[in-house]
Design an enzyme around this catalytic site. Structure first.
Site, PDB file in Angstrom:
ATOM      1  N   ILE A 152       2.570   2.498   3.285  1.00  0.00           N
ATOM      2  CA  ILE A 152       3.516   1.624   3.981  1.00  0.00           C
ATOM      3  C   ILE A 152       4.618   1.166   3.034  1.00  0.00           C
ATOM      4  CG2 ILE A 152       3.773  -0.512   5.309  1.00  0.00           C
ATOM      5  CD1 ILE A 152       0.798  -0.221   6.111  1.00  0.00           C
ATOM      6  N   CYS A 153       4.274   0.255   2.154  1.00  0.00           N
ATOM      7  CA  CYS A 153       5.297  -0.409   1.332  1.00  0.00           C
ATOM      8  C   CYS A 153       5.803   0.445   0.177  1.00  0.00           C
ATOM      9  CB  CYS A 153       4.756  -1.738   0.807  1.00  0.00           C
ATOM     10  SG  CYS A 153       4.401  -2.908   2.138  1.00  0.00           S
ATOM     11  N   VAL A 154       5.150   1.552  -0.102  1.00  0.00           N
ATOM     12  CA  VAL A 154       5.666   2.514  -1.079  1.00  0.00           C
ATOM     13  C   VAL A 154       6.394   3.649  -0.367  1.00  0.00           C
ATOM     14  CG1 VAL A 154       5.057   4.189  -2.873  1.00  0.00           C
ATOM     15  CG2 VAL A 154       3.916   1.971  -2.813  1.00  0.00           C
ATOM     16  N   PRO A 200      10.224   2.777   1.352  1.00  0.00           N
ATOM     17  CA  PRO A 200      11.399   2.746   0.480  1.00  0.00           C
ATOM     18  C   PRO A 200      11.601   4.046  -0.290  1.00  0.00           C
ATOM     19  CG  PRO A 200       9.638   1.404  -0.447  1.00  0.00           C
ATOM     20  CD  PRO A 200       9.215   1.773   0.940  1.00  0.00           C
ATOM     21  N   TRP A 218       0.827  -1.178   0.000  1.00  0.00           N
ATOM     22  CA  TRP A 218       0.000   0.000   0.000  1.00  0.00           C
ATOM     23  C   TRP A 218       0.873   1.245   0.000  1.00  0.00           C
ATOM     24  CZ3 TRP A 218      -2.077  -3.076   4.506  1.00  0.00           C
ATOM     25  CH2 TRP A 218      -3.069  -3.959   4.096  1.00  0.00           C
TER      26      TRP A 218
END
Length: 219
Positions: A120-122, A125, A117
């Protein structure tokens, strides 16, 4: 924050400088995607992947706990059938050395990210990579969050960290840049027809009219 220029011609994307990382487009993540219509995100990330392939832009696929969250969606995996996604346990993709090493091995500094999502995961990083000297672009319409607010707040947070929000069609257009780049036009036209929505429909209609005009002239 990346110290690279954020304006001027050098701020635009080129195929030669770009590398793409696609993060966690998996069934579990799609199940709680509420910021966008899920089918639209599927369409857009597959279009982005196809465009990257057209322009020979290195593309790294990654998943998280695929044994629980599921494999990457078929449409995306089918673009790169020979590539096995890097399956992580780390939530932050940029903390997985395999992913970072794969990006650095390309020698490219314009990092294009899309994933689920966004918050979070975008965001994790993207913010970290921007702080390590990469020019980071997040493809917002090939990403999505657990809610519209979550997605929007993540984009705002990333912008504050120097990350550039962009859409898949804008990425492809900057890669193409010049219609004299004839080598990539047929394949990019096909991507537009398949994934460009109204633009693809209009182009198909225009092609039909041009063909009819040529047929009329032959009479």
């Amino acid at each position: 924050m990346s110290n690279e220029a954020k304006s001027g011609l050098q701020a635009l994307l080129t195929p030669e400088e770009s590398v793409v990382v696609l993060i966690d487009h998996q069934p579990f993540q799609f199940a709680n995607l509420n910021s966008h219509e899920p089918t639209m995100v599927v369409n857009n990330v597959v279009a982005l992947a196809k465009a990257a392939k057209v322009f020979d832009v290195p593309t790294i696929l990654t998943s998280v706990l695929e044994e629980r969250g599921g494999y990457l969606i078929k449409g995306l995996q089918d673009v790169f059938p020979e590539q096995k996604p890097i399956n992580r346990t780390l939530i932050n993709t940029w903390e997985d050395e395999r992913v970072v090493d794969a990006v650095k091995a390309t020698g490219r500094k314009k990092l294009i990210i899309a994933g689920l999502w966004t918050e979070i995961c975008v965001a994790m990083p993207a913010i970290q990579a921007a702080g390590e000297g990469f020019e980071v672009f997040v493809v917002t319409d090939a990403s999505g969050g657990a809610s519209k607010e979550a997605h929007d707040m993540a984009v705002q947070r990333m912008v504050q960290a120097g990350v550039v929000p962009i859409t898949w069609m804008a990425v492809a257009s900057e890669w193409q840049r010049d219609w004299a780049r004839e080598k990539t036009i047929p394949a990019m036209t096909e991507v537009q027809l398949q994934h460009g929505g109204a633009t693809g429909v209009a182009f198909s209609w225009e092609t039909q009219l041009l063909a009819a005009g040529r047929a009329g002239n032959d009479v």
